[in-house]
Design an enzyme around this catalytic site. Sequence first.
Site, mmCIF file in Angstrom:
data_model
loop_
_atom_site.group_PDB
_atom_site.id
_atom_site.type_symbol
_atom_site.label_atom_id
_atom_site.label_comp_id
_atom_site.label_asym_id
_atom_site.label_seq_id
_atom_site.Cartn_x
_atom_site.Cartn_y
_atom_site.Cartn_z
ATOM 1 C CB THR B 173 -87.322 -47.415 -22.210
ATOM 2 O OG1 THR B 173 -88.034 -48.262 -21.289
ATOM 3 C CG2 THR B 173 -87.080 -46.068 -21.565
ATOM 4 C CB SER B 188 -91.077 -45.414 -18.289
ATOM 5 O OG SER B 188 -90.624 -46.532 -19.000
ATOM 6 N N GLY B 189 -92.690 -43.917 -16.108
ATOM 7 C CA GLY B 189 -92.983 -42.593 -15.568
ATOM 8 C C GLY B 189 -93.359 -42.589 -14.101
ATOM 9 C CD1 TRP B 230 -91.142 -49.783 -15.680
ATOM 10 C CD2 TRP B 230 -89.210 -50.511 -16.531
ATOM 11 N NE1 TRP B 230 -90.336 -50.179 -14.636
ATOM 12 C CE2 TRP B 230 -89.158 -50.629 -15.121
ATOM 13 C CE3 TRP B 230 -88.094 -50.910 -17.271
ATOM 14 C CZ2 TRP B 230 -88.033 -51.126 -14.444
ATOM 15 C CZ3 TRP B 230 -86.982 -51.408 -16.603
ATOM 16 C CH2 TRP B 230 -86.964 -51.516 -15.197
ATOM 17 C CG ASN B 248 -92.232 -47.663 -8.543
ATOM 18 O OD1 ASN B 248 -91.615 -47.867 -9.579
ATOM 19 N ND2 ASN B 248 -92.552 -46.454 -8.140
ATOM 20 C CG ASP B 291 -88.076 -47.405 -7.564
ATOM 21 O OD1 ASP B 291 -89.111 -47.382 -8.257
ATOM 22 O OD2 ASP B 291 -86.945 -47.181 -8.027
ATOM 23 C CG ASP B 293 -90.276 -50.582 -11.141
ATOM 24 O OD1 ASP B 293 -91.051 -49.901 -11.795
ATOM 25 O OD2 ASP B 293 -89.367 -50.098 -10.429
ATOM 26 N NE ARG B 318 -86.134 -52.081 -8.886
ATOM 27 C CZ ARG B 318 -86.194 -51.000 -9.674
ATOM 28 N NH1 ARG B 318 -86.560 -51.121 -10.943
ATOM 29 N NH2 ARG B 318 -85.892 -49.813 -9.219
#
Lengths: 362, 530
Positions: B173, B188-189, B230, B248, B291, B293, B318
Amino acid sequence: MKRFQYVALLTAAFGVFSLQLQEKPVYAASALQTEHAPGSQPTDKLGAEAYANHCAICHGDQRQGNLPAFPPLIGIKRQMTDEQITTLVHTGRGRMPGFPTLPDPELTAILHFLGTTPGVASAAQAAGGSAAKSQTSGLAQAGGALFRQNCAFCHGRDAMGGETGPDLTRSKLVHADVNGDKISEVVREGRPQKGMPAFNLSSSELQSIVAFIHGQVASANSMQGKRRGVDVADLQTGNVEAGKAYFNGPGGCAKCHSATGDLAGIASRYQGLQLEERMLDPRDVKSGVIVTLPSGKQLKGIVAYHDEFTLGMRDGDGVYHSWPVNRIKYTIDSPVDAHVKQFSQYTDADIHNLMAYLQTLR
Amino acid sequence: MKLLKEALVLAAGALLTLGASPHSLRAQNLDSADLIKPPADSWPLYHGDYSGKRHSPLTQITPRNVSNLSLAWAFQTDQTASIKASPLLVDGVLYFTVPDNIWAVDARSGHMLWHFHHPTTQGDHIGQRGVAMYKGWLYFTSPDGHLISLNAKDGSVRWNKIIADVNKGYWTTMAPLVVANHVIIGVSGDFDNLTGYLRALDPDTGETQWQWNSTPPAGTPNTTTGGMTWMTGTYDPKLNLVYWGTGNPTPVLNGSTRPGDNLYTCSIVAINPDNGKLAWGFSVSPHDTHDWDAVETPMLVDGTFHGQPRKMLMQASRNGYFFVLDRTNGKSLLTVPYGPTNWTKGIDKDGHPIPNPDKEPAPDGRLIAPDEGGLTNYRAPSFDPKNGLFIVDAHPSYSIYFAKPADGNYGWAGADYGLWGKGVIEAIDYQTGKIRWSHEVGRGGSGAGVLTTESGVTFTGDAYGNFLALDTSDGKTLWHAGTGASIQSSPISYELDGRQYVLTGSGGVLFAWALPPASTHSPQKVARTP
């Protein structure tokens, strides 16, 4: 499978019914032939050829489409009447070109062809509905691709829950859904309060997503062990007495709530995670507001909209009023604020104990 | 049919340009010098410049006249996807994206020059954050893990390279970062146990130059996977280091199979862009199970810290903590929460938060602040040097996290549910971490990023789709306009023909705001108007 056959019957019946409403005999004839297998009518060959010449380049040889740009036409006659399809073919829509000069016999043949089942001999259909199965799995496959693009980020690639979105294979709404009657509405309208956006998908796209989700429910049910999500049994670690003490004491719950009043029977109305989420943040509770106008007149109602600049209010008759906030004086009573304040006070044990206590209020 | 014709024309264009020499592209020749010192009439990088400060030097729009701001033009993408991209502006042309789509639009009038549409059926279409540009060529990542290079003049494709395997669960992205002769991409993933990586490609040929992996290969016992890359990083030309945040670890909510800090997930890393070698790494969330990131802008600021001149790196992460590092060596200068957090046992001597094991996801649930979306996310913060303020769109929030053995140790491996959140624009004093002012932007939170200008205006948006201009010194609202949809991108600003524009995306529409032409032609007159 059983359900699919039932739907096929129903649509066939609907086809007959709509036949009676049709005025132009040319369309009526094709409506009558809806859901017939190919090979049984002389128009079949003409229809298949006309489809191959005009439509297949975008919608695919097997009518499977090429999403997201080109919708599948499998089952299209369940979503559109022949009249609608005719108009669409004549005028085009979006990136689809119009075919205004397509001769009537060819169009009629295409309409007929669209009512047939792709790529399957009629014998196979007679032999136990494998045609219906292949059609469904084709749809689910197309839906899977769309699901991964649009839904997977929140609901997980396998629809079993992911970032922020719930496990759809355990959703009551999904279980109650029949061929998209419930899912479609949620997808189209979204659930803004829960953070789910609305999606502008075509009927065929939606149908394929619905087929995918139902397929995932089936495969989730066959999975042992590794299920995600929260079961009612998971939320039984608290102590009822400690929860009751917290309710009446430091939790401050008793300031607004009563176990024999508004919360009587709460555990019969909500269970498990749903009860816990409501306990921690009852997000659909409305805020009241009293507005004093420059004239001194007062209005009472429910806050319908409130940002930095505008206050919107619905009065007792349901009438909407709004003002720039700097023109009025107003007091908002937001009972949820007490829940928000409590977030920084809870220990995890407080929450588990409170849950244990609330679950006794049946 | 029309689409097919267009595709043929595109293909023909691509064939023609294959034979063209790079010297014919002078009209749109964005070189390394422009990237290091972007002219005022450009926004040639995702963050506007390499520092990630998103602080515009422009001063035409001021706290005094911003109340006259009005619509210059609006561009409708006619897409349901929200604009999450930061547009680029080069030679008067804007380039911006939603998944599978790029538009080139005249920055003066808002009319379209070309539209590239590349439908893909694989990969997550969660968002597209913009293109990169170098010497007249654009670089665009597709949801199915391709990097596509296009001619900026007409959108014709030069080459298309696979940079991530969508069948394994990667998608892309991000807006690539061009540094000298390198196009740097991230991936990403985190729905699968995969290794995150950064890769540099040759801008002309798309050949891989190097790859840096965040984590060991999947399947290595007792180690983590994850660390996706990402979001676009930043670059210090003098130190010749690229700074990047990593995502993450995986499995996401279950940390039992990946003991330890899980380097380099949830980290800020400094990498040599010429060879991909790690200079240093700093773990922002050791052993993350929520999670969070750490991909938010690793912002580069030169200034004094407690009286001493420093080359700093700042990140509002985050996980709820604001970090100031010395970017020459990755040593911590400050770690402080900028909103409610309840998952640590404190900060260790090196500035890393110490995760509290009792706050790892559990079968009966754990109340966690912030929620999974975090105290901020991909929306960009901004730095105002005059006031020494790091301004961020924060998201105070609470959620419950669950994980049980039955959830396994692959992919998500648990479940979490957001309970409540709100949006607050916070102005953080970078010397102390104290919040100088805060401005509430509504229940649920806003997706808008922040832009500050040299004249003292802060542009952002609220949770209701209002575009806001605030006074940078105190956070008070100076101007607003309802845009009719949720704002999911970060504003940019540029000057063309002596007129300053501010751009913001809302839903599928890009809005350009400016002062009325009359007032911009005679700025003195504006100054005298009461």
